[in-house]
Design a protein around this motif. Structure first.
Motif, PDB file in Angstrom:
ATOM      1  N   PHE A   1       0.825  -1.215   0.000  1.00  0.00           N
ATOM      2  CA  PHE A   1       0.000   0.000   0.000  1.00  0.00           C
ATOM      3  C   PHE A   1       0.857   1.261   0.000  1.00  0.00           C
ATOM      4  O   PHE A   1       0.458   2.282  -0.556  1.00  0.00           O
ATOM      5  N   ALA A   2       2.026   1.167   0.623  1.00  0.00           N
ATOM      6  CA  ALA A   2       2.945   2.309   0.575  1.00  0.00           C
ATOM      7  C   ALA A   2       3.361   2.568  -0.873  1.00  0.00           C
ATOM      8  O   ALA A   2       3.449   3.717  -1.320  1.00  0.00           O
ATOM      9  N   TYR A   3       3.596   1.481  -1.593  1.00  0.00           N
ATOM     10  CA  TYR A   3       3.979   1.637  -3.003  1.00  0.00           C
ATOM     11  C   TYR A   3       2.853   2.293  -3.804  1.00  0.00           C
ATOM     12  O   TYR A   3       3.093   3.186  -4.618  1.00  0.00           O
ATOM     13  N   PHE A   4       1.623   1.873  -3.570  1.00  0.00           N
ATOM     14  CA  PHE A   4       0.486   2.463  -4.307  1.00  0.00           C
ATOM     15  C   PHE A   4       0.380   3.957  -4.022  1.00  0.00           C
ATOM     16  O   PHE A   4       0.111   4.759  -4.919  1.00  0.00           O
ATOM     17  N   ASN A   5       0.614   4.314  -2.758  1.00  0.00           N
ATOM     18  CA  ASN A   5       0.533   5.735  -2.401  1.00  0.00           C
ATOM     19  C   ASN A   5       1.602   6.559  -3.103  1.00  0.00           C
ATOM     20  O   ASN A   5       1.314   7.633  -3.619  1.00  0.00           O
ATOM     21  N   THR A   6       2.835   6.048  -3.114  1.00  0.00           N
ATOM     22  CA  THR A   6       3.899   6.816  -3.771  1.00  0.00           C
ATOM     23  C   THR A   6       3.670   6.871  -5.281  1.00  0.00           C
ATOM     24  O   THR A   6       3.963   7.880  -5.912  1.00  0.00           O
ATOM     25  N   SER A   7       3.135   5.794  -5.842  1.00  0.00           N
ATOM     26  CA  SER A   7       2.887   5.784  -7.294  1.00  0.00           C
ATOM     27  C   SER A   7       1.895   6.864  -7.683  1.00  0.00           C
ATOM     28  O   SER A   7       2.009   7.474  -8.736  1.00  0.00           O
ATOM     29  N   LYS A   8       0.917   7.065  -6.810  1.00  0.00           N
ATOM     30  CA  LYS A   8      -0.112   8.049  -7.140  1.00  0.00           C
ATOM     31  C   LYS A   8       0.414   9.478  -7.086  1.00  0.00           C
ATOM     32  O   LYS A   8      -0.174  10.394  -7.649  1.00  0.00           O
ATOM     33  N   GLU A   9       1.549   9.640  -6.396  1.00  0.00           N
ATOM     34  CA  GLU A   9       2.126  10.976  -6.271  1.00  0.00           C
ATOM     35  C   GLU A   9       2.851  11.413  -7.538  1.00  0.00           C
ATOM     36  O   GLU A   9       3.176  12.582  -7.702  1.00  0.00           O
ATOM     37  N   GLU A  10       3.149  10.450  -8.395  1.00  0.00           N
ATOM     38  CA  GLU A  10       3.950  10.786  -9.569  1.00  0.00           C
ATOM     39  C   GLU A  10       3.196  11.734 -10.504  1.00  0.00           C
ATOM     40  O   GLU A  10       2.013  11.568 -10.759  1.00  0.00           O
ATOM     41  N   ARG A  11       3.939  12.746 -10.985  1.00  0.00           N
ATOM     42  CA  ARG A  11       3.309  13.772 -11.817  1.00  0.00           C
ATOM     43  C   ARG A  11       4.006  13.887 -13.160  1.00  0.00           C
ATOM     44  O   ARG A  11       5.209  13.647 -13.271  1.00  0.00           O
ATOM     45  N   PHE A  12       3.224  14.284 -14.120  1.00  0.00           N
ATOM     46  CA  PHE A  12       3.796  14.590 -15.444  1.00  0.00           C
ATOM     47  C   PHE A  12       4.308  16.021 -15.391  1.00  0.00           C
ATOM     48  O   PHE A  12       3.536  16.963 -15.190  1.00  0.00           O
ATOM     49  N   THR A  13       5.614  16.189 -15.554  1.00  0.00           N
ATOM     50  CA  THR A  13       6.199  17.511 -15.328  1.00  0.00           C
ATOM     51  C   THR A  13       6.527  18.255 -16.614  1.00  0.00           C
ATOM     52  O   THR A  13       6.788  19.444 -16.579  1.00  0.00           O
ATOM     53  N   LYS A  14       6.529  17.563 -17.727  1.00  0.00           N
ATOM     54  CA  LYS A  14       6.843  18.246 -18.983  1.00  0.00           C
ATOM     55  C   LYS A  14       5.657  19.081 -19.466  1.00  0.00           C
ATOM     56  O   LYS A  14       4.541  18.890 -19.013  1.00  0.00           O
ATOM     57  N   THR A  15       5.917  19.960 -20.387  1.00  0.00           N
ATOM     58  CA  THR A  15       4.824  20.742 -20.942  1.00  0.00           C
ATOM     59  C   THR A  15       4.149  19.965 -22.063  1.00  0.00           C
ATOM     60  O   THR A  15       4.751  19.073 -22.665  1.00  0.00           O
ATOM     61  N   ILE A  16       2.920  20.320 -22.305  1.00  0.00           N
ATOM     62  CA  ILE A  16       2.179  19.668 -23.381  1.00  0.00           C
ATOM     63  C   ILE A  16       2.018  20.657 -24.529  1.00  0.00           C
ATOM     64  O   ILE A  16       1.303  21.652 -24.409  1.00  0.00           O
ATOM     65  N   PRO A  17       2.727  20.441 -25.626  1.00  0.00           N
ATOM     66  CA  PRO A  17       2.590  21.365 -26.769  1.00  0.00           C
ATOM     67  C   PRO A  17       1.332  21.038 -27.554  1.00  0.00           C
ATOM     68  O   PRO A  17       1.250  20.025 -28.240  1.00  0.00           O
ATOM     69  N   LEU A  18       0.337  21.905 -27.423  1.00  0.00           N
ATOM     70  CA  LEU A  18      -0.927  21.624 -28.106  1.00  0.00           C
ATOM     71  C   LEU A  18      -0.893  22.099 -29.551  1.00  0.00           C
ATOM     72  O   LEU A  18      -1.558  21.553 -30.403  1.00  0.00           O
ATOM     73  N   LYS A  19      -0.128  23.171 -29.795  1.00  0.00           N
ATOM     74  CA  LYS A  19      -0.089  23.677 -31.165  1.00  0.00           C
ATOM     75  C   LYS A  19       1.289  23.429 -31.746  1.00  0.00           C
ATOM     76  O   LYS A  19       2.269  24.012 -31.289  1.00  0.00           O
ATOM     77  N   ARG A  20       1.350  22.584 -32.714  1.00  0.00           N
ATOM     78  CA  ARG A  20       2.616  22.331 -33.377  1.00  0.00           C
ATOM     79  C   ARG A  20       2.711  23.162 -34.640  1.00  0.00           C
ATOM     80  O   ARG A  20       1.747  23.755 -35.084  1.00  0.00           O
ATOM     81  N   LYS A  21       3.911  23.176 -35.237  1.00  0.00           N
ATOM     82  CA  LYS A  21       4.117  23.964 -36.456  1.00  0.00           C
ATOM     83  C   LYS A  21       3.180  23.536 -37.580  1.00  0.00           C
ATOM     84  O   LYS A  21       2.824  24.330 -38.417  1.00  0.00           O
ATOM     85  N   GLN A  22       2.829  22.279 -37.573  1.00  0.00           N
ATOM     86  CA  GLN A  22       1.964  21.749 -38.638  1.00  0.00           C
ATOM     87  C   GLN A  22       0.700  22.578 -38.831  1.00  0.00           C
ATOM     88  O   GLN A  22       0.222  22.729 -39.934  1.00  0.00           O
ATOM     89  N   THR A  23       0.183  23.099 -37.714  1.00  0.00           N
ATOM     90  CA  THR A  23      -1.071  23.836 -37.811  1.00  0.00           C
ATOM     91  C   THR A  23      -0.924  25.112 -38.638  1.00  0.00           C
ATOM     92  O   THR A  23      -1.903  25.678 -39.054  1.00  0.00           O
ATOM     93  N   ASN A  24       0.340  25.577 -38.852  1.00  0.00           N
ATOM     94  CA  ASN A  24       0.538  26.806 -39.613  1.00  0.00           C
ATOM     95  C   ASN A  24       0.530  26.574 -41.122  1.00  0.00           C
ATOM     96  O   ASN A  24       0.644  27.522 -41.887  1.00  0.00           O
TER      97      ASN A  24
END
Lengths: 148, 169
Positions: A46-69
């Motif tokens: 259960f300690a493992y499950f708790n620590t796993s849930k703490e993990e976060r996605f820290t990178k940015t999410i690029p929603l608009k790529r050059k393709q859209t231009n």
């Protein structure tokens, strides 16, 4: 929470018969310090499950790529093609000449040729005059210097 | 679905998407790449997202499919995942310091499970989804989810008890 109750829940947990609420009770129990020795291995789980849930996605999410231009580029390209096709068509239609225009053009050619001839005749005349005066000049020169 | 709706409903799922991707792809880098790719796909299809009753389940299903495809491609390229070639911030550090730490052992035990059980453990024990939701995400009957989950939990517990009793690492 009584130990027998926890043991009961653990067994249900292993059979995947616990509800989310009951699993929260287990999680809570095993996050405490005093856990019954024979259930110690669940503490790690259960300690493992708790620590796993703490993990976060820290990178940015690029929603608009050059393709859209690129969408406007396709429009620009199609406009360019349409313009060029129109221009080519335009010149090819104007090259078909009516008989009247042809006659006018021939008349113009004749006029021009006449004009050129006139100029060249005058030029020839001018050339002869110049040559004649050159002859005169030579005669005068010979008289002065008496070369022969 | 406009931009603000997308930011309010789909973006908060990014941690769940990332954790499921990491559970399947093992390495943090790959899970991050997968999350970015998935969000790009979701963003491109944001108009269609409205048609789905459960956007969250849809996003998780997409994550599952994408990661399984990645794994399949990797296997067909003969690039198998070697367990020692990833670094996990909190887990491998602990492992180095204290090899006996059973919390990190749990990570390895889950990693050794079949993919379906891995995903079910992740969705139930980490993300706390209901069985019906897990069934929707994985395209399984809720009872099938229960059976697989029970099997996974028993496997992990058996291994942990073995270690606990005999000190086998």
């Amino acid at each position: 929470m009584e130990l027998s109750n926890i043991e009961n829940l653990v067994e249900k947990y292993e059979n995947a018969e616990t509800s989310l609420q009951e699993e929260a009770v287990l999680k809570n129990y095993f996050s405490n310090e005093d856990v019954a020795p024979h259930l110690m291995e669940y503490k790690a789980l259960f300690a493992y499950f708790n620590t796993s849930k703490e993990e976060r996605f820290t990178k940015t999410i690029p929603l608009k790529r050059k393709q859209t231009n690129f969408w406007w580029l396709s429009i620009a390209a199609s406009v360019a093609i349409m313009v060029s096709v129109y221009v080519v068509n335009d010149t090819s239609t104007s090259s078909s000449i009516t008989p009247q225009e042809l006659a006018e053009a021939e008349q113009a050619l004749k006029d021009t040729q006449k004009a050129f001839q006139l100029i060249s005749q005058n030029l020839n005349k001018g050339g002869n005059v110049a040559m004649a005066s050159l002859g005169e000049f030579e005669k005068a020169q010979n008289k002065v210097f008496k070369i022969e | 679905m406009n931009q603000t709706e997308f930011l309010n409903t789909v973006l908060p799922l990014k941690d769940k998407v990332f954790r499921l991707a990491k559970r399947l792809l093992v390495s943090r880098d790959e899970a991050e790449d997968a999350t970015q790719e998935l969000y790009f796909k979701l963003w491109k299809n944001k108009e269609k997202l409205q048609e789905y009753k459960n956007v969250e389940a849809f996003a998780m299903t997409m994550t599952k499919n994408y990661c399984l495809d990645q794994l399949k491609a990797k296997r067909s390229n003969n690039l198998t995942l070697v367990h020692s070639n990833y670094t996990d911030d909190n887990i491998s550090l602990q492992k180095d310091i204290e090899l006996k730490d059973s919390v990190s052992r749990v990570h390895e035990l889950i990693a050794a499970l079949p993919e379906k059980q891995k995903m079910i453990i992740q969705l139930r024990d980490v993300e706390n989804y209901e069985f019906e939701e897990i069934g929707k995400i994985l395209d399984l009957q809720p009872t099938a989810v229960r059976v697989a989950l029970s099997r996974a939990r028993k496997t992990i517990r058996k291994q942990l008890t073995k270690q606990h009793n005999y000190g086998i690492i």
